[in-house]
Write an enzyme that holds these catalytic residues in place. Structure first.
Site, PDB file in Angstrom:
ATOM      1  N   GLY A 188      62.116 -93.493 -45.056  1.00 54.69           N
ATOM      2  CA  GLY A 188      61.160 -93.439 -44.239  1.00 54.69           C
ATOM      3  C   GLY A 188      61.267 -92.344 -43.428  1.00 54.69           C
ATOM      4  O   GLY A 188      60.554 -92.035 -42.547  1.00 54.69           O
ATOM      5  N   LYS A 206      54.571 -76.027 -34.409  1.00 56.99           N
ATOM      6  CA  LYS A 206      55.488 -76.214 -33.077  1.00 56.99           C
ATOM      7  C   LYS A 206      55.796 -75.096 -32.548  1.00 56.99           C
ATOM      8  O   LYS A 206      55.817 -74.640 -31.469  1.00 56.99           O
ATOM      9  CB  LYS A 206      56.682 -77.280 -33.336  1.00 56.99           C
ATOM     10  CG  LYS A 206      56.198 -78.726 -33.769  1.00 56.99           C
ATOM     11  CD  LYS A 206      57.505 -79.235 -34.586  1.00 56.99           C
ATOM     12  CE  LYS A 206      57.147 -80.763 -34.642  1.00 56.99           C
ATOM     13  NZ  LYS A 206      58.506 -81.321 -35.663  1.00 56.99           N
ATOM     14  N   GLY A 303      60.437 -89.810 -33.637  1.00 54.31           N
ATOM     15  CA  GLY A 303      60.770 -91.164 -33.410  1.00 54.31           C
ATOM     16  C   GLY A 303      60.115 -91.650 -32.544  1.00 54.31           C
ATOM     17  O   GLY A 303      59.556 -91.296 -31.497  1.00 54.31           O
TER      18      GLY A 303
HETATM   19  N1  LIG Z   1      55.959 -90.168 -35.217  1.00 56.15           N
HETATM   20  C1  LIG Z   1      56.754 -89.202 -34.512  1.00 56.15           C
HETATM   21  O1  LIG Z   1      57.807 -89.356 -34.401  1.00 56.15           O
HETATM   22  C2  LIG Z   1      55.828 -88.221 -33.754  1.00 56.15           C
HETATM   23  C3  LIG Z   1      56.468 -87.297 -32.869  1.00 56.15           C
HETATM   24  C4  LIG Z   1      56.052 -86.211 -32.078  1.00 56.15           C
HETATM   25  C5  LIG Z   1      54.587 -85.952 -32.354  1.00 56.15           C
HETATM   26  N2  LIG Z   1      53.935 -86.851 -32.974  1.00 56.15           N
HETATM   27  C6  LIG Z   1      52.596 -86.845 -33.112  1.00 56.15           C
HETATM   28  O2  LIG Z   1      52.050 -87.787 -32.433  1.00 56.15           O
HETATM   29  C7  LIG Z   1      50.736 -88.232 -32.816  1.00 56.15           C
HETATM   30  C8  LIG Z   1      50.669 -89.676 -33.346  1.00 56.15           C
HETATM   31  O3  LIG Z   1      51.652 -89.930 -34.559  1.00 56.15           O
HETATM   32  P1  LIG Z   1      52.161 -91.415 -35.016  1.00 56.15           P
HETATM   33  O4  LIG Z   1      53.598 -90.920 -35.865  1.00 56.15           O
HETATM   34  O5  LIG Z   1      52.287 -92.411 -34.050  1.00 56.15           O
HETATM   35  O6  LIG Z   1      50.891 -91.640 -36.200  1.00 56.15           O
HETATM   36  P2  LIG Z   1      50.607 -92.968 -36.766  1.00 56.15           P
HETATM   37  O7  LIG Z   1      51.784 -93.857 -36.915  1.00 56.15           O
HETATM   38  O8  LIG Z   1      50.035 -92.450 -38.027  1.00 56.15           O
HETATM   39  O9  LIG Z   1      49.474 -93.402 -35.724  1.00 56.15           O
HETATM   40  C9  LIG Z   1      48.284 -93.370 -35.589  1.00 56.15           C
HETATM   41  C10 LIG Z   1      47.634 -94.314 -34.837  1.00 56.15           C
HETATM   42  O10 LIG Z   1      45.828 -93.590 -34.643  1.00 56.15           O
HETATM   43  C11 LIG Z   1      45.338 -94.722 -34.860  1.00 56.15           C
HETATM   44  N3  LIG Z   1      44.049 -94.360 -35.416  1.00 56.15           N
HETATM   45  C12 LIG Z   1      43.700 -93.491 -36.413  1.00 56.15           C
HETATM   46  N4  LIG Z   1      42.269 -93.140 -36.705  1.00 56.15           N
HETATM   47  C13 LIG Z   1      41.645 -93.591 -35.506  1.00 56.15           C
HETATM   48  C14 LIG Z   1      40.522 -93.549 -35.071  1.00 56.15           C
HETATM   49  N5  LIG Z   1      39.550 -93.000 -35.530  1.00 56.15           N
HETATM   50  N6  LIG Z   1      40.230 -94.513 -33.710  1.00 56.15           N
HETATM   51  C15 LIG Z   1      41.380 -94.989 -33.125  1.00 56.15           C
HETATM   52  N7  LIG Z   1      42.475 -94.988 -33.737  1.00 56.15           N
HETATM   53  C16 LIG Z   1      42.801 -94.410 -34.613  1.00 56.15           C
HETATM   54  C17 LIG Z   1      46.057 -95.515 -35.811  1.00 56.15           C
HETATM   55  O11 LIG Z   1      45.131 -96.893 -36.126  1.00 56.15           O
HETATM   56  P3  LIG Z   1      45.942 -97.827 -37.040  1.00 56.15           P
HETATM   57  O12 LIG Z   1      47.342 -98.286 -36.844  1.00 56.15           O
HETATM   58  O13 LIG Z   1      45.017 -99.064 -36.857  1.00 56.15           O
HETATM   59  O14 LIG Z   1      45.617 -97.502 -38.549  1.00 56.15           O
HETATM   60  C18 LIG Z   1      47.239 -95.585 -35.606  1.00 56.15           C
HETATM   61  O15 LIG Z   1      47.410 -96.542 -34.478  1.00 56.15           O
HETATM   62  C19 LIG Z   1      50.312 -87.244 -33.840  1.00 56.15           C
HETATM   63  O16 LIG Z   1      49.850 -86.258 -33.436  1.00 56.15           O
HETATM   64  C20 LIG Z   1      51.758 -86.769 -34.388  1.00 56.15           C
HETATM   65  O17 LIG Z   1      51.710 -85.472 -34.887  1.00 56.15           O
HETATM   66  C21 LIG Z   1      54.648 -88.000 -33.798  1.00 56.15           C
END
Ligand SMILES: NC(=O)c1ccc[n+]([C@@H]2O[C@H](COP(=O)([O-])OP(=O)(O)OC[C@H]3O[C@@H](n4cnc5c(N)ncnc54)[C@H](OP(=O)(O)O)[C@@H]3O)[C@@H](O)[C@H]2O)c1
Length: 434
Positions: A188, A206, A303
């Protein structure tokens, strides 16, 4: 003092980390702020059934983000959806409704950050995006506040945890790129489609944001030369070690007398440097200032919880600013506009280069390659070959003295037509002591 109310759109990795920290750490957050930060509304595609911490109480849940950005009680909208379409509508919708915004969205801010900030400033609201670069490392705060009195001359970063995990695993365990990538996918750490990470696009977004903050220039993703790590082979680490170096996907932005050179690419870096010791999925940023010289920042690049901390800390800052009536007045994307930091092509950089070849062995190979280098006025420094039995797929390395990237590219192009080569030469810059 009256509480500040938050609406969260996106309850995935970062959204759930943010909610968890807001409820578990509520007492400390309230004590630090002097008022409460209260989650009023949450939204995701499954918000109606999502299991949320019971401490949130009967928070307003919706599947429609519009109901968050127009919610009369919400002061700050937190966009944690990602991507550049819906996320942009959410942020612009929040701004249009005079709500402040916190986002973790690197892709959108790299693409359209300057325009979005202009809108936020015109609307007199606050915008914060700490989590968009290097997750848990508070590098935005460093550039905008901690060392904002300095004049940045260079910035080097390891900004993608997945590629750093893959490269360090290849280095430490002697495994191939493919083997480590599929293991990372199984665990993962890497997406099923790993392109954003391994082809350098994520690090490019970034670096675009960081260099805009560092240099006060509008930098678009196209300004950044980008090359991923797919061609790095295990043998490259053996050669790099012989040269006292290692290989990392290095994001760099350097001021030269003619402008800024920006790139994300695998590079050789000396093993004794602090960046070389960044292993596994960790991120790091090294900043060199004209006055303050070198500073270094290290931590988790992604994370749920490390990124959640960045989002919550942004929410706290924005909440303080809302309470003190102090909106942003200057966009971090273009505060200088002096023109001295204009991006220029990477082909103008001068570096030593590492050239790795895979050949079918036969006499005259070195002479042919050396002839092309001489034609391009490139001075050969060393030829290295680790023992190898396979004469029909023989790897070896030539290092060359500092020269322009343009000359190296022309030489590599000329070499690619040679019939003893099994693939085009791999050319990596050798970074001096970053
Ligand atoms: N993951 C990391 O460690 C990390 C680190 C730094 C920055 N980021 C950034 O943080 C952001 C989120 O990342 P993530 O990893 O948390 O993504 P993720 O796990 O894919 O979560 C995305 C969320 O958005 C929701 N969503 C998608 N389309 C939507 C819509 N049209 N209306 C309302 N909600 C919607 C999804 O709903 P469902 O759950 O119901 O599908 C899910 O809850 C991104 O921009 C990413 O680049 C992430």
């Amino acid at each position: 003092m009256r509480q500040v109310n938050v609406g969260i759109v996106g309850l995935g990795n970062v959204g759930t980390g943010t909610v968890t920290i807001l409820v578990e750490n509520e007492e400390q957050i309230t004590a630090k702020l002097g008022f409460r930060l209260c989650v009023k509304a949450v939204c995701s595609l499954d918000a109606d059934t999502k299991v949320l911490p019971p401490q949130l109480g009967d928070v307003f849940r919706t599947l429609d983000w519009r109901e968050v950005v127009t919610h009369p009680d919400v002061d700050v909208v937190t966009e944690l959806v990602g991507g550049t379409t819906v996320a942009r509508q959410i942020i612009e919708g929040a701004i249009a409704n005079h709500k402040s915004v916190v986002t973790a969205n690197k892709e959108l801010m790299a693409l359209a950050g300057a325009e979005i900030w202009e809108k936020a400033i015109a609307a007199g609201i606050n915008l914060a995006m700490e989590a968009s670069v290097a997750g848990g490392i508070p590098i935005h705060a460093v550039l905008r506040e901690g060392i904002s009195g300095d004049r940045i001359v260079a910035l080097y970063g390891i900004l993608n945890g997945t590629t750093n995990y893959i490269l360090t695993a290849m280095e430490e365990r002697g495994e191939s790129f493919e083997a480590v990538l599929s293991e990372a996918q199984r665990l993962g750490y890497a997406e099923a489609n790993p392109s954003a990470d391994v082809d350098g696009w994520d690090a490019r977004s970034k670096l675009g944001i960081l260099s805009a903050l560092a240099f006060g220039e509008k930098i678009t993703p196209e300004d950044i030369y980008t090359e991923g790590i797919r061609r790095i082979a295990q043998i490259d680490f053996q050669y790099a070690h012989r040269l006292g170096h290692t290989i990392r996907l290095l994001a760099s932005a350097r001021q030269t007398p003619d402008g800024v050179i920006l790139s994300v690419r695998p590079a050789l870096i000396p093993r004794q440097t602090i960046l070389a010791s960044v292993r596994g999925s960790y991120n790091a940023v090294w900043v060199r200032g004209k006055y303050g010289e070198d500073t270094f920042y290290y931590g988790r690049g992604a994370g749920s919880r490390p990124t959640g901390v960045a989002v919550v800390s942004d929410l706290m800052r924005v909440a303080r600013e809302i309470r003190s009536g102090s909106p942003e007045r200057v966009s971090p994307f273009a505060h200088e506009r002096l023109g001295e930091y204009t991006p220029i092509p990477v082909t103008r950089q001068k570096r030593a280069y590492y050239l790795r070849f895979r050949v079918t062995d036969r006499p005259g190979i070195i002479a042919a390659l050396a002839g092309i280098l001489a034609e391009k006025h490139i001075s050969l420094e060393a030829v290295l070959q680790v023992p190898c039995d396979t004469k029909n797929d023989l790897p070896f390395v030539i290092t060359v003295e500092p020269t322009s990237e343009e000359a190296v590219r022309e030489a590599v192009d000329r070499m690619s037509g040679l019939d003893f080569l099994l693939e085009p030469p791999l050319a990596l810059p050798v970074e001096p002591g970053v």
